[in-house]
Structures are given as C-alpha cells and as structure tokens.
Motif scaffolding. Structure first.
Motif, PDB file in Angstrom:
ATOM      1  N   MET A 237     109.487  87.691  65.215  1.00 22.20           N
ATOM      2  CA  MET A 237     108.922  86.626  64.385  1.00 22.20           C
ATOM      3  C   MET A 237     107.568  87.055  63.825  1.00 22.20           C
ATOM      4  O   MET A 237     106.642  87.343  64.570  1.00 22.20           O
ATOM      5  CB  MET A 237     108.751  85.361  65.230  1.00 22.20           C
ATOM      6  N   PRO A 238     107.452  87.133  62.494  1.00 16.78           N
ATOM      7  CA  PRO A 238     106.141  87.483  61.929  1.00 16.78           C
ATOM      8  C   PRO A 238     105.132  86.363  62.185  1.00 16.78           C
ATOM      9  O   PRO A 238     105.503  85.280  62.661  1.00 16.78           O
ATOM     10  CB  PRO A 238     106.422  87.623  60.433  1.00 16.78           C
ATOM     11  N   LEU A 239     103.893  86.631  61.826  1.00 12.74           N
ATOM     12  CA  LEU A 239     102.843  85.623  62.016  1.00 12.74           C
ATOM     13  C   LEU A 239     102.980  84.569  60.921  1.00 12.74           C
ATOM     14  O   LEU A 239     102.466  84.722  59.812  1.00 12.74           O
ATOM     15  CB  LEU A 239     101.457  86.287  61.966  1.00 12.74           C
TER      16      LEU A 239
ATOM     17  N   GLN B 226     110.774  85.463  56.040  1.00 20.88           N
ATOM     18  CA  GLN B 226     111.059  86.468  54.997  1.00 20.88           C
ATOM     19  C   GLN B 226     109.753  87.002  54.404  1.00 20.88           C
ATOM     20  O   GLN B 226     108.808  86.243  54.173  1.00 20.88           O
ATOM     21  CB  GLN B 226     111.906  85.804  53.904  1.00 20.88           C
ATOM     22  N   LEU B 227     109.736  88.290  54.129  1.00 18.23           N
ATOM     23  CA  LEU B 227     108.576  88.896  53.468  1.00 18.23           C
ATOM     24  C   LEU B 227     108.429  88.314  52.063  1.00 18.23           C
ATOM     25  O   LEU B 227     109.384  88.328  51.284  1.00 18.23           O
ATOM     26  CB  LEU B 227     108.778  90.412  53.394  1.00 18.23           C
TER      27      LEU B 227
ATOM     28  N   PHE C  48     103.199  89.545  70.872  1.00 16.43           N
ATOM     29  CA  PHE C  48     104.376  89.329  71.729  1.00 16.43           C
ATOM     30  C   PHE C  48     105.522  88.693  70.924  1.00 16.43           C
ATOM     31  O   PHE C  48     106.664  89.132  70.989  1.00 16.43           O
ATOM     32  CB  PHE C  48     103.996  88.449  72.922  1.00 16.43           C
ATOM     33  N   GLU C  49     105.209  87.645  70.150  1.00 18.12           N
ATOM     34  CA  GLU C  49     106.231  86.971  69.323  1.00 18.12           C
ATOM     35  C   GLU C  49     106.910  87.973  68.388  1.00 18.12           C
ATOM     36  O   GLU C  49     108.111  87.927  68.163  1.00 18.12           O
ATOM     37  CB  GLU C  49     105.581  85.892  68.445  1.00 18.12           C
TER      38      GLU C  49
ATOM     39  N   ALA D 273     104.925  92.582  60.945  1.00 19.09           N
ATOM     40  CA  ALA D 273     104.824  91.156  61.285  1.00 19.09           C
ATOM     41  C   ALA D 273     103.610  90.495  60.639  1.00 19.09           C
ATOM     42  O   ALA D 273     103.405  89.288  60.798  1.00 19.09           O
ATOM     43  CB  ALA D 273     104.760  90.995  62.803  1.00 19.09           C
ATOM     44  N   GLY D 274     102.801  91.263  59.922  1.00 22.30           N
ATOM     45  CA  GLY D 274     101.676  90.667  59.189  1.00 22.30           C
ATOM     46  C   GLY D 274     100.598  90.083  60.086  1.00 22.30           C
ATOM     47  O   GLY D 274      99.949  89.100  59.721  1.00 22.30           O
TER      48      GLY D 274
END
Ligand code: SF4
Ligand code: SF4
Length: 444
Positions: A279-281, A57-58, A272-273, A131-132
């Motif tokens: 999926m964010p970092l 979550q952000l 890629f993730e 995704a940060g």
C-alpha cells in the motif's frame, strides 16, 4: 532518567485528543492530491482528466532526480488538474478525483513478496520509493533518498515518537493503537541500512506509550526505548540527536553526519504498510482540534481530503475562528483556503480563535530580558540577530549564526515584549543564504 537538550520552552500542551481513538474518515466527495508534497522536483501527472483510477494507483511521478511519486487515495474519476498556490508557497498542481466510495484497489497494490533476509537493500529502497513515502513529520524529504544517503554512513536509527507541538496527538495514538506497525517498519529500515541498533524516542511523560512498545522490543536488546524530557521542540531532529548522543549537528549538516538517521514513527508505519501490503502512502492520521472545533478527533484520512470536510466531520465550529493552521501552533502554516487538502506531512489541522493569536497588539519593544536567548534550542542570540537584520546588517546576522535557526518559534513564544523574533531570525537566515548564493554566482 530522561534525556534532554539545552533551551526550549514549555507551552501548554492542549493534548485534548490524547485519549480519543483514531477514526477512519474516507467519505470526501472529492480529493485533491498535490503533485508537490515533498522536497525535490514536482511530479508530472501520469493520468488524464476523465480517466478512471483505483485506490493506490500511481497518478504522478518524477521522471528523474530527487522526488517522490503520488498515488490515488480513493477510487473514482479524475475530474480536473488544478493550478494552485502550494501550502509552502509557489505554484503547484492538484489532481482532483471524484470519490466513487468503492475503495477499489489498484492491481499494483501487492505485498513485497520477499522476507527481509531474502531482500537486498536496493530492493527495499526501491519499494519505499515506489510507495511514495516521504518524512511524515514536517520536512517531507523523500524516504528512499534518506535511506540511500544513510546507507554505509550511520550505525543507529532513531524512531521519533515525540510530538512536542501543542494539540498534535497523531503519533501518540499510532503508538498506542498500532505499535507493531512502527516496530516492523523500524526493522525494515534497519535491514535496508544493514545496522544493528535502534532507539525509539518517546516523551518521558508518556508511560502508556512505553507500555505499548516495551513488550514488542524486550529489555536491553538492540532496540531500546529512550525517554526524552517533555519540552518544545524535543521532536526536532537536531535537538533529539543532541539529547540522546550529546553530538551537535552544525548548520547545513544532518544527523547522517554524526552517524544517526532519524525517522518519524508514522513514516516507519508507512514503510511497513508499503512492504507488507504493497500500500503506497495514501492515508495518514491527522489530529483535528483547536478551540473552535466542536468535537476534536484523530482521523485516518485519504491524502487530498479537503480540511473543511474534516472540520465538518468533527461537528463544525463552536467559536469564531481567527485562523486555520496545518501543523501545530508553533511551526504550522496558516491556511487561507479552508478547502486546502491534507498532505503527506499534515499531522494536525487546527482551527484557532483570537485567544491563540500570539501576535502582540501593542508596539513591539525589546526589554533585553534575555529570555529568547535562554529559550533558543540552537544556542543563538535571537534578539541580536533580530536587531542586525532590522538594521540590514546581513554579515553580522551571518556571524551570529542565523543560518542555524531551525524556525522553531520558541523565541517569539517566550518574548514578553511582543518582538517577532522568530520572523526576524528567519528573515535573517534567508538574507544570509541569499547573499551566499549571490557570492557563489559572482565567484563562479
Ligand atoms: S525575549 Fe524579547 S524582550 Fe526579551 S531579550 Fe528577547 S527580544 Fe528582547
Ligand atoms: S532563533 Fe530560531 S532556533 Fe532560536 S528560538 Fe528562535 S526560531 Fe528557534
């Protein structure tokens, strides 16, 4: 043939964990996610104390300008927002979350949903921002901003698999255990930039890395594996670009100015993730090692995990520690707080004894041996820059090219006289930059 650059040093590599497979560690009771893990403006929190959060979550974002959002790396509850001293200095804030151990995913964690041929460059870059993702080497530059700046300027992507810092094995293990994630990320970046050529830079001594990557790229195509001589700092962007292209990048410029963009192998896997799974970092691989750590390991950990938890998970200490370092012994930052959290750029956590304290106990004396000059990968004269700044001659330091210093530490490492050449060169660089800022203010 292995590509190389001038200068550099050969410190003992201490790669004790190169054969140790990655283990997941996600059992921290609390994680502290920093709001300033990137170059640019610090994030503002978008969650409140007491709020339940889900993994991915952000939790913090930058309303405008250069910056990179941050996300919850576990599911649980926000318990505090701490004011802290940032690992790189200055004040920052950490969002502290209690881990419920459930790893409940946020609804926003959804695959990109388009193939690369359907997606536009803007859409890919927007997904990377959401995704940060930042550079996962040491620079922490927001990846979306680097992609946006590179678009239309570069024709070649270099994927940097080189870890020239002693001890660090995180990228090495990623290449061996999940080479496909790197290659898929590389292809996403090529699509975002509309380029046709990529080189994967690996150390010449890493046959097993080439064996893992080669079947995925084939022979002699648009994606090629390039061997680079194993020496420090081969993983530095400017040295890597010079080794592979013989193009020099002047002070204040970047590889983009010579038509190249460089991304770290872990950054490619994160891209890629982000697109494949949404999926964010929120996790990264960290080598936990040093002569004081009982069972060194490579761990896949949530961002924000206290480094003390990682050390405890590795069996705790087996010798009297002198310092804890985030990063490598050459360029890493010594930490004063053992609970400092893992950041997006934390490739290694080292607990080192007195043996690794390179500071001389004797008075420093320059014997004018010239070793620092031969070692400097930027072709500087560190001894002259050092004596200029010690005498307060900032203009002379500027004329000697102090702003070109990449702070690699090779000159101090090689110096037999115990002269803190790196610290003095960095001080000179800062003084020159400060003087230029002042001059510009007065002219303005
Ligand atoms: S390596 Fe040390 S002793 Fe030798 S010239 Fe440089 S500063 Fe002087
Ligand atoms: S002067 Fe700077 S770039 Fe040159 S060896 Fe020393 S730290 Fe590295």
């Amino acid at each position: 043939m292995a590509y190389t650059f001038k200068g550099g040093v050969w410190p003992d590599d201490h790669k004790y964990t190169k054969n140790v497979p990655i283990e997941e560690f996600s059992a921290a009771a609390q994680v502290s996610v920093s709001l300033s893990q990137h170059v640019g403006i610090m994030c503002k929190p978008v969650v409140k104390v007491g709020e339940k959060v889900r993994m991915g979550q952000l939790i913090g974002d930058v309303p405008g300008g250069l910056g990179c959002p941050v996300h919850a790396s576990v599911s649980g509850t926000v318990v505090r927002i701490d004011e802290v001293t940032a690992q790189r200095g200055g004040t920052s804030y950490n969002i502290v979350m209690e881990n419920d151990g459930q790893n409940t995913l946020a609804d926003t964690v959804q695959p990109f949903g388009k193939t690369l041929s359907e997606a536009t460059s803007d859409e890919i870059i927007a997904a990377v921002r959401a995704a940060g993702i930042t550079g996962m080497g040491s620079a922490a530059f927001p990846t979306y901003a680097k992609l946006a700046a590179a678009r239309g300027k570069v024709d070649t992507l270099i994927v940097n698999c080189i870890e020239s810092e002693p001890f660090a094995c995180a990228s090495h293990r990623l290449v061996l255990e999940d080479p496909a994630a790197i290659i898929h990320g590389l292809k996403i970046i090529m699509a975002a930039l509309g380029i046709q050529q990529a080189w994967i830079a690996v150390e010449g001594s890493r046959k097993e890395e080439r064996a893992a990557l080669q079947p995925l790229v084939g022979d002699g195509g648009l994606i090629q594996i390039k061997k680079v001589t194993s020496k420090y700092p081969a993983g530095s962007e400017k040295q890597l670009v010079y080794a592979l292209t013989k193009k020099e990048i002047p002070a204040g410029r970047t590889p983009l100015d010579v038509g190249i963009v460089v991304f770290n192998a872990q950054t490619c896997a994160a891209v890629f993730e982000a697109l494949a799974k949404g999926m964010p970092l929120i996790r990264r691989i960290v080598t936990v090692d040093g002569d004081c750590v009982k069972n060194p390991k490579n761990l896949l950990v949530p961002i924000g995990t206290p480094i003390s938890d990682l050390i405890a998970y590795c069996g705790g200490l087996c010798a009297e520690p002198k310092k804890i370092v985030c990063g490598g012994p050459m360029m890493g930052q010594a930490q004063w707080d053992p609970n400092t959290p893992v950041m997006k750029t934390t490739a290694a956590v080292l607990v080192l004894s007195e043996y690794f304290d390179y500071d001389s106990k004797l008075p420093a004396v320059c014997i004018r041996c010239g070793r620092c000059v031969r070692a400097c990968p930027m072709k500087l004269m560190p001894l002259k820059i050092a004596s200029a700044i010690e005498a307060g001659r900032v203009e002379e330091a500027a004329a000697l090219g102090a702003t070109d210093c990449i702070e690699c530490g090779a000159c101090s490492y090689i110096c037999p006289g115990g002269v803190p050449v790196t610290q003095l060169s960095v001080r000179a660089k800062m003084a020159v930059l400060e003087q230029r800022r002042n001059d510009a203010r007065h002219e303005g």
